[in-house]
Design an enzyme around this catalytic site. Structure first.
Site, mmCIF file in Angstrom:
data_model
loop_
_atom_site.group_PDB
_atom_site.id
_atom_site.type_symbol
_atom_site.label_atom_id
_atom_site.label_comp_id
_atom_site.label_asym_id
_atom_site.label_seq_id
_atom_site.Cartn_x
_atom_site.Cartn_y
_atom_site.Cartn_z
ATOM 1 N N SER A 93 -6.944 -8.190 -15.001
ATOM 2 C CA SER A 93 -7.430 -8.808 -14.217
ATOM 3 C C SER A 93 -8.699 -9.309 -13.365
ATOM 4 C CB SER A 93 -6.661 -10.012 -14.017
ATOM 5 O OG SER A 93 -5.676 -10.052 -14.946
ATOM 6 N N GLU A 288 -5.709 -21.103 -12.115
ATOM 7 C CA GLU A 288 -5.453 -20.548 -13.221
ATOM 8 C C GLU A 288 -3.597 -20.608 -13.471
ATOM 9 O OE1 GLU A 288 -5.219 -15.122 -12.906
ATOM 10 O OE2 GLU A 288 -4.590 -16.807 -11.015
ATOM 11 N N HIS A 381 -2.721 -5.504 -21.863
ATOM 12 C CA HIS A 381 -3.292 -6.282 -22.424
ATOM 13 C C HIS A 381 -3.863 -5.520 -23.432
ATOM 14 C CE1 HIS A 381 -4.173 -6.881 -17.958
ATOM 15 N NE2 HIS A 381 -2.873 -7.000 -18.472
#
Length: 418
Positions: A93, A288, A381
């Site tokens: 991120s 977010e 991820h």
């Protein structure tokens, strides 16, 4: 933030096919129907952390059904974003947000610095220099990677107290709302949220830069720590910390997982817009939803979908604002995808084919008798592209297929900033 290090990368062929919904380059954008090339006075950028195409589809199926449209999907400008970082084809991120905010590829873990560790100015900081008010809203720690990369510059994302101090002293963000109180007070000096709460005994004040809440108040911020205080807060500078760490508890289903933020993403965003919009020169706001990513790390589709629904409800509210303020640009995208998610029919076997795969569900498809299962292939991820949708002033610049660094440049052009 209690995220794992990036592990094995998974690139789902199903996801690639699903993402191939356009091959236009950004230069073809003006041909897109219904987009807007007006200068953007205000920008509201939504980041669904970890939200790939299949995550959006799961949220859509559960919320509005196979033939319905989410608010985040129902926008005229459609893009597809490549997500690699400067040192890996699978980003974290921090590097992804740095790319979006500053227009440079950097290493995983980097916050607002390039591959050499040198600070790079962000689009939010440039908006601030142009006289706009700025804000951060998140269900994570306000100093977590995604918001931090728009307002701070540190070599390692773990330096969250340093990030908080930079918010106050350097980037001077006007509105800061979310979790992460632990990084604003030093060890042994708990704030409004008690140390070692029953839901997570590991939480507790751990700041390294003194009493930053007190510092914020001396700098003119109104500080709030609950829903009622936020509702009635006045002024143009606002700091709200509503949890020790994230505003939820991430875990596999039935193992202590909770998604019920003390203050909803929608209410925080609405307050931020109302506060920032007092400035006649406009504003830049980053919003977010972190729980999509955290629940995907735990292969928890139920709460991933719940968080996604809250994000979409917040997007709907922001779109309504933009419709009455046509000089506003609204965008929804993600930093990366998490979990290697595929959506499948309900059957009696796990189609993943190995122990790493985990099927989750079944979940009802709204307005039908059908169900689906979420088939996870990793807890990490992946390298998948992510979708982007935009509406309002300057939205024509976001149609096409592009690198995540393109967002920085396109946002500057949309606001007519150098």
């Amino acid at each position: 933030m209690k995220k794992r290090a990036i592990g094995a990368a998974v690139l789902s062929a199903v996801t690639v096919a699903a993402l191939a919904f356009g091959t236009n380059s950004p230069t073809d954008a003006k041909a897109a129907k219904g987009v807007n090339n007006q200068k953007a006075k205000n920008v509201i950028l939504f980041v669904g952390d970890g939200m790939g195409t299949d995550h959006r589809d799961a949220i859509r199926l559960a919320a509005v059904g196979a033939n319905g449209k989410l608010a985040m999907d129902d926008m005229p400008a459609v893009g597809r974003v490549h997500t690699s970082s400067g040192n890996s084809f699978v980003t974290d991120s921090a590097a992804a947000a740095t790319a979006m905010a500053s227009g440079v590829k950097s290493y995983n873990g980097a916050i607002g610095v390039n591959m050499k560790g040198k600070p790079v100015q962000t689009v939010l900081e440039k908006a601030k220099l142009a006289g706009k008010t700025t804000g951060l809203v998140t269900t994570s720690q306000v100093t977590d990677a995604t918001p931090a990369a728009f307002c701070a510059h540190v070599k390692d994302r773990s330096a969250q107290s340093d990030i908080a101090k930079q918010y106050l002293e350097n980037s001077k963000v006007d509105v800061i709302l979310g979790g992460g109180e632990d990084y604003w007070y030093t060890k042994g000096n708990e704030g409004a949220h008690p140390d070692a709460p029953p839901e997570d005994k590991t939480e507790g004040s751990k700041g390294t830069q003194g009493n930053l809440v007190n510092k914020a108040q001396k700098l003119g911020y109104t500080y709030v720590n609950n829903e009622n205080e936020l509702k009635y807060a006045k002024g143009t500078k606002l700091l709200g910390l509503f949890a020790n760490e994230e505003m939820f508890q991430q875990a596999p289903e039935g193992q202590g997982d909770v998604y019920n933020p003390q203050v909803s993403l929608k209410d925080m965003t609405k307050k931020a817009i109302n506060t920032l919009s007092q400035n006649k020169k406009g504003f830049f706001l980053v919003v977010e939803e972190e729980a999509i990513d955290e629940m995907a790390h735990n292969n928890n589709a139920e709460l991933m979908i719940k968080a996604g629904k809250q994000l979409d409800d917040t997007v709907k509210m922001a779109k309504a604002y933009a419709k009455t303020h046509p000089d506003t640009l609204v965008l929804v995208t993600a930093d990366h995808a998490t979990g290697g998610l595929a959506l499948e029919k309900v059957d009696n076997k796990d189609n993943g084919g190995d122990e790493a795969s985990k099927e989750d569900g079944p979940f009802a498809i709204a307005h039908s008798k059908e169900q689906f299962v979420a088939d996870w292939t990793t807890e990490e991820h992946t390298s998948s592209d992510v979708p982007l949708n935009a509406m309002g002033a300057g939205s024509e610049r976001f149609t096409g297929v592009y690198e995540n660094t393109y967002l920085h440049n396109a946002l500057l052009k949309a606001m007519n900033l150098k």
